[in-house]
Design an enzyme around this catalytic site. Structure first.
Site, PDB file in Angstrom:
ATOM      1  CE1 TYR A 140      36.062  51.952  47.610  1.00  0.00           C
ATOM      2  CE2 TYR A 140      37.521  51.646  45.634  1.00  0.00           C
ATOM      3  CZ  TYR A 140      37.152  52.378  46.730  1.00  0.00           C
ATOM      4  OH  TYR A 140      37.746  53.278  47.044  1.00  0.00           O
ATOM      5  CE  LYS A 190      27.886  57.173  61.169  1.00  0.00           C
ATOM      6  NZ  LYS A 190      28.058  58.310  61.743  1.00  0.00           N
ATOM      7  CG  ASP A 222      31.221  60.342  63.040  1.00  0.00           C
ATOM      8  OD1 ASP A 222      31.521  59.386  63.526  1.00  0.00           O
ATOM      9  OD2 ASP A 222      30.056  60.688  63.145  1.00  0.00           O
ATOM     10  CG  ASP A 246      39.478  55.384  48.791  1.00  0.00           C
ATOM     11  OD1 ASP A 246      40.512  55.569  48.443  1.00  0.00           O
ATOM     12  OD2 ASP A 246      38.676  56.268  48.170  1.00  0.00           O
ATOM     13  CG  ASP A 250      43.893  60.131  49.939  1.00  0.00           C
ATOM     14  OD1 ASP A 250      44.322  58.879  49.692  1.00  0.00           O
ATOM     15  OD2 ASP A 250      43.171  60.756  48.977  1.00  0.00           O
TER      16      ASP A 250
HETATM   17  C1  IPM Z   1      43.371  54.323  46.053  1.00  0.00           C
HETATM   18  C2  IPM Z   1      42.739  54.760  45.039  1.00  0.00           C
HETATM   19  C3  IPM Z   1      41.791  53.826  44.493  1.00  0.00           C
HETATM   20  C4  IPM Z   1      40.673  53.284  45.529  1.00  0.00           C
HETATM   21  C5  IPM Z   1      41.271  54.397  42.808  1.00  0.00           C
HETATM   22  C6  IPM Z   1      41.957  54.721  41.948  1.00  0.00           C
HETATM   23  C7  IPM Z   1      40.256  53.222  42.214  1.00  0.00           C
HETATM   24  O1  IPM Z   1      42.030  55.957  45.405  1.00  0.00           O
HETATM   25  O2  IPM Z   1      44.062  53.206  45.871  1.00  0.00           O
HETATM   26  O3  IPM Z   1      43.224  54.786  47.341  1.00  0.00           O
HETATM   27  O4  IPM Z   1      39.658  54.064  45.545  1.00  0.00           O
HETATM   28  O5  IPM Z   1      40.910  52.210  45.794  1.00  0.00           O
HETATM   29 MG    MG Z   2      42.250  56.439  47.422  1.00  0.00          MG
END
Ligand code: IPM
Ligand code: MG
Length: 359
Positions: A140, A190, A222, A246, A250
């Site tokens: 990032y 990884k 993975d 990240d 999710d």
């Molecule tokens: C998160 C989001 C952010 C990230 C984006 C919006 C930049 O996906 O907080 O997980 O990738 O960190």
């Molecule tokens: Mg995210």
């Protein structure tokens, strides 16, 4: 009096932070704690009004405050912009400038919601995991980065780089957190391909020596993604770098039933913290009063715990949320098919939690 900066941002951000603020203010005042709120712009809202995704004075204000409560950033309106003129840049900048290197994303299942997951309820009942994601390094932020034309071909580059200090400090956060939980850290990497991951394995092993009471497992990213859907209950604390975190956070959020339930905290040294729901701006449902404010409300509970040192207020908020769910109230994202009409809106859900505080 503690000052809280509110950054509602874009999409459903404003509606969910409005409810979170109401609940936070009421829950604190019931316990004799007064808060001062200052609202500012971030993301697309800031780009439109001020020509930048995050203005310098907002960064300064945040630095002089106890905590930041953020909604979400981004939306189709700004999708075509180059990376440094996108709403997301505001979020990345505030994380970096405030030194918020530790992102905590707890994923738990509320018993009343076990049927909302796409996984069988036997597989998810009792999930209680915490993703500890490094937030201010890696791909990032690594340099060099950017695009170029090389021999007539478009080329783009990002850099994955971590030093041992960055790794050790996030590893300590994970081991400390594990001590308050089931004492197991899974480090996700990884290392069969990346030198950076090999350094992570080394430094995490070194840190682990200072926590002999915590069990450590190294897991390839993975296979970790696979295990997370096969047997999510095996995980306690998951420690990983920025991009893996990240993606996996999710996934962890979704197996619990709804992304609309998951809060997060981003912490630096010394108590400063930024709190935000994991779900994002959901522009398709913005402004329709159908968003689920519970992730924002639960983020406010994390704020109480980590930045105000008010564990009892955090517990009040969480038990009000549990009671509202146990009573059968659902926003549209949580409703079982066929019952969507009976779902309550964003403001109503906020009001129910508010009432739940005084049960
Ligand atoms: C998160 C989001 C952010 C990230 C984006 C919006 C930049 O996906 O907080 O997980 O990738 O960190
Ligand atoms: Mg995210």
């Amino acid at each position: 009096m503690d000052r809280i900066v509110l950054l509602p941002g874009d999409g459903i951000g404003p509606e969910v932070t409005r409810e979170a603020r109401r609940v936070l203010e009421a829950a604190c005042s019931r316990r004799g704690r007064k808060l001062e709120f200052v609202e500012e712009l971030i993301g697309g809202a800031s780009l439109d009004a001020r020509g930048t995704p995050l203005a310098d004075d907002v960064v300064r204000l945040a630095r002089q405050s106890r905590a930041v409560l953020l909604g979400a950033v981004g939306g189709p309106k700004w999708d075509a912009a180059p990376v440094d003129r996108r709403p997301e840049k505001g979020l990345l900048r505030i994380r970096k400038e405030l030194g918020l290197f530790a992102n905590l994303r707890p994923a738990t299942v509320f018993p009343a919601l076990a049927s909302a997951s796409t996984l069988r309820s036997e597989a998810i009942e009792g999930i209680d995991l915490l993703v500890v994601r490094e937030l201010t390094g890696g791909l990032y932020f690594g340099e060099p980065r950017g695009r170029a034309l090389v021999d007539g071909k478009r080329e783009a580059r990002n850099t994955l780089v971590y030093d041992e200090v960055e790794i050790a400090r996030i590893a300590r956060v994970a081991f400390e957190a594990a001590r308050g939980r089931r004492r197991h850290v899974t480090h996700v990497h990884k290392a069969n391909v990346l030198e950076v991951s090999q350094l992570w394995v080394e430094v995490v092993d070194e840190t682990a020596r200072r926590y002999p009471d915590v069990e450590l497992t190294h897991q390839l990213v993975d296979s970790c993604a696979m295990l997370l859907v096969r047997d999510p209950r095996r995980f306690d604390v998951m420690l990983t770098e920025n991009l893996f975190g990240d993606i996996l956070s999710d996934e962890a959020a979704m197996i619990t039933g709804s992304l609309g339930m998951l809060p997060s905290a981003s912490l630096g040294e010394g108590g400063m913290g930024l709190y935000e729901p994991v779900h994002g701006s959901a522009p398709d449902i913005a402004g329709k009063d159908v968003a689920n404010p519970l992730a924002a409300i639960l983020s406010a509970a994390m704020l109480c715990e980590h930045s105000l040192g008010a564990k009892e207020v955090a517990a009040d908020i969480r038990s009000a949320v549990t009671a509202v769910l146990d009573a059968g109230h659902r926003t549209a994202d949580l409703a079982t098919p066929g019952q969507a009409q009976a779902a309550v809106g964003c403001a109503k859900m906020g009001a129910l939690v508010l009432a739940g505080l005084d049960r």
